[in-house]
Design an enzyme around this catalytic site. Structure first.
Site, short mmCIF file in Angstrom:
data_model
loop_
_atom_site.label_atom_id
_atom_site.label_comp_id
_atom_site.label_asym_id
_atom_site.label_seq_id
_atom_site.Cartn_x
_atom_site.Cartn_y
_atom_site.Cartn_z
N ASP A 1 -10.40 1.73 -2.93
CA ASP A 1 -10.67 1.34 -1.66
C ASP A 1 -12.16 1.21 -1.27
OD1 ASP A 1 -8.17 1.25 -0.37
OD2 ASP A 1 -8.26 3.09 0.26
N ASP B 1 0.75 -1.01 0.05
CA ASP B 1 0.03 -0.12 0.02
C ASP B 1 0.89 1.42 0.02
OD1 ASP B 1 -2.32 1.36 0.01
OD2 ASP B 1 -3.06 0.27 1.77
#
Length: 717
Positions: free
Chosen positions: A529, A462
């Site tokens: 997301d 990430d």
């Protein structure tokens, strides 16, 4: 004899060309030599022979002034230069800092060049002795039928050369006068937008580093109204995970070009004597079959890469939306057991497992299991996952560091910064300077220790903050965006080399790091997301313009979205995840048995069709606003699976689904794809029709219900 100031635009005599390889359509670049400088681009589009291009451009040999040749529509130079009369933005901008100070070498005049072409490649080399620069242009054919292009510039003069920008500039074929690009933000990536080509420049710049949520990632220019399957289009993509600039420029002459290159901050790239700058590859693809033609070529290229997954992508369970940062072995063990029961094949422990991760503001940088949450380390959970026959995966964010972390307290000098000024905090973290050998060594050691202690088969990498005020940490403070991007690539490559059994996922606050450079190193991307299926339908639909479905992480989550506040049925959530890397992020301990059974049915259906979904040709169907349809057709056209989604209730009667890409001469039988007790029905079972009829008339639309999706499978008889 010509008057002073006038030149003859020569008739091309020995054009050279390179074409893409192994595609249903071939993009071709034809260069026309010039006696007074770099060759012109005689053609960049669908396959044409060099002889035809030479014949059709011979009439351009007229006596003109060097500047008004552009007004007469002369071909665009391989590197448009101010010195040759180009009235738009030159492809190379910079200047030399010599003994007399800055400012010399700002206008180049490369030539005469050497041109070599062989085996799907083309190289042009030229020198400008006055500017003290060497230029090298490279073109390579890629699988799928496209081309990739780049320039390299070397400082051969005395003193430093300050490089401001270096772009690939390609002409747009006649009749292409409409632009499609993308915008977005967190949880709303890759939203398409259109506009007409107009005089001047349409510029898309990205300055946030390697979290590209609002960047376009692709410029498409085509004939008016081009669609999924129709229209002539030219797609341009910069294979680069960092700062960039795309431009569509139309001169007053009517000449239109697309340009792409890295965006360099002031003074970021200064070439010392003998140093070379190599720009990122620019992929250029032409198609006469609209956006899906570009998609097919790009997917073929990505699937040809050595890093492409060599086996079916496992169904994933990620407990993030079930537990967030609240890690407890008993709870997670229960989720391991239930996820295995419904058919998951990979369990990925997300954020929250490492030292002092008591909130999203703490702990980044200390990559060891938290002794409070994990007194016995991760081994009990990892072993349980493997005992259930699943792979184990782990989340990390190595580029970021929290001010409260041990690594920051011990090495505050490792932070990207401009001089002595600390950058602004974002998500209460800074960025490590990956270009420092000791920083990469620290991260490699941390990961090696994790791998030595556990069998980890998957890593979700990430990246959750922008590179703001990010200068060289070693004192100069010079802008470091380019070096950081290259160092990230180097770090990922080294970890992949040391741990060849690990599959890597690119995530940057969702879908912020998805490009043709990163695909050379990873096996998965997290598309966004947001997991609300209504939002995900469009995001995945357009992410597939670049990313094949086998890369796109798509998860079934709770009925009530904590991100949007919307509720959705399990069937809608599962049908959305079906067209990607199917996964689950849901507290299964709270799910009734009948819902667990239905989820298991959906996973089983997905596994039955996974090979088709992850190898076939992605295709989309134009429908009225509020409806969305896409599908995958097998390469041999023996079968297909399609989704028909009703996003809202503005369409009173769903139109028929016309399916392109099947064999027109073969007959197909339709079957709904859904559990027996699905909430959405589609009366297509048993329908038999030819591929020609399915393309012309199509299947009847499914039962209308907002926020629903129906799937159908077609199999050749």
């Amino acid at each position: 004899m010509l008057e002073p100031g006038r030149v003859a635009v020569p008739v091309p005599t020995d054009p050279v060309s390179v074409s893409g390889q192994d595609g249903s359509e071939m993009t071709t670049l034809v260069l026309l030599p010039r006696a007074d400088g770099l060759p012109d681009i005689g053609w960049l589009g669908l396959d044409l022979s060099a002889a035809d291009v030479r014949a059709l451009t011979a009439a351009a040999s007229v006596e003109t002034t060097s500047w008004n040749c552009w007004l007469l529509g002369s071909p665009v130079s391989l590197l448009p230069e101010h010195s040759r009369g180009y009235l738009g933005r030159p492809a190379l901008l910079g200047h030399r800092v010599g003994a007399e100070g800055p400012g010399s070498g700002w206008s180049t005049a490369f030539g005469p060049p050497s041109v070599r072409g062989a085996d799907g490649s083309l190289v042009v080399e030229a020198t400008d002795k006055a500017a003290g620069l060497d230029l090298r242009f490279e073109a390579e054919a890629v699988r799928g039928g496209g081309l990739r292009l780049r320039h390299l510039v070397t400082n051969t003069g005395r003193g430093n050369y300050v490089l401001d920008s270096l772009d690939i500039v390609v002409p747009v074929p006649t009749g292409a006068c409409e632009i499609l690009d993308f915008t977005g933000r967190w949880a709303r990536e890759r939203q398409p937008q259109r506009r007409a080509v107009a005089d001047g420049q349409w510029v898309r710049e990205h300055r946030r580093g390697m979290r590209i949520l609002d960047g376009t990632g692709l410029i498409v220019v085509g004939t008016p109204g081009f669609g999924y399957r129709d229209g002539e289009v030219l797609g341009v993509h910069l294979a680069w995970s960092g700062n960039h600039r795309y431009t569509v420029e139309r001169l007053s002459s009517g000449t239109t070009v697309v340009r792409a290159g890295e965006l360099l901050h002031p003074g970021e790239e200064v070439l010392a004597e003998g140093e070379t700058y190599t720009m990122p590859w620019v992929h250029v693809t032409a198609s006469a079959h609209g956006l899906d033609g570009l998609t097919d070529a790009t997917h073929q290229y990505i699937r040809s890469l050595p890093a492409h997954p060599s086996r079916p992508t496992p169904v994933m369970f990620n407990p993030w939306e079930a537990v967030h940062l609240n890690h407890d072995l008993d709870t997670l063990s229960a989720l391991v057991d239930l996820s295995a029961e419904v058919g998951a094949e990979r369990f990925v422990l997300d954020d929250g497992w490492f030292v002092n991760r008591v909130s999203l503001d703490d702990g980044l940088g200390d990559w060891a299991p938290d002794p409070v949450s994990w007194p016995d380390g991760l081994a009990p959970l990892v072993d349980r996952v493997h005992d259930k026959g699943m792979e184990f995966g782990l989340w990390w964010e190595p580029e970021a560091v929290s001010p409260t972390s041990v690594v920051f307290r011990e090495h505050p000098d490792w932070i990207l910064r401009t001089g002595d000024r600390m950058p602004v905090l974002e998500r209460n973290c800074y960025l490590l300077d990956l270009d420092r050998d000791e920083v990469r060594a620290h991260l490699i050691d941390a990961f090696d220790r994790l791998m030595a202690a556990h069998r980890i088969e998957f890593v979700k990498w990430d990246h959750n903050r922008d590179q703001i005020d990010g200068g060289d940490s070693r004192g100069s403070g010079r802008a470091a965006a380019r070096r950081q991007t290259l160092a990230f690539r180097k770090l990922l490559g080294e970890l992949a080399r040391r741990h060849p059994g690990v599959a890597w996922e690119s995530c940057a606050s969702g879908g912020g790091r998805i490009d043709l450079d990163i695909f050379a190193q990873i096996q998965s991307v997290w598309a966004s997301d947001v997991t609300d299926p209504l939002s995900r339908q469009l995001i995945q639909h357009w992410t597939a313009q670049l990313a094949p479905l086998e890369y796109q992480g798509a998860h079934v989550t709770a009925p009530f979205s904590h991100q949007t506040g919307r509720a959705s049925t399990l069937d809608f959530r599962a049908a959305t995840a079906f067209f990607g890397q199917f996964g689950v992020q849901w507290d299964l301990t709270s799910v009734p048995a009948e819902e667990l059974n239905r989820l298991a049915c959906w996973i089983d259906l997905y596994k039955r069709h996974r090979a088709l979904l992850h190898s076939g040709r992605f295709t989309r169907v134009k429908l009225p606003e509020g409806l969305l349809a896409h599908g995958v057709v097998a390469q041999d056209r023996s079968e297909a699976v399609f989704s028909y989604a009703q996003l809202d209730d503005i369409v009173p009667v769903p139109p028929r689904l016309r399916i392109s890409g099947l064999d027109p001469d073969r007959a197909y039988r339709a079957s709904p794809v859904a559990p027996a007790d699905s909430t959405v029905t589609w009366a297509v079972a048993g329908i038999e029709a030819s591929g020609a009829a399915l393309a012309a008339l199509g299947l009847p639309g499914p039962e209308r219900k907002p926020q629903s999706a129906s799937l159908v499978h077609l199999h050749a008889l």
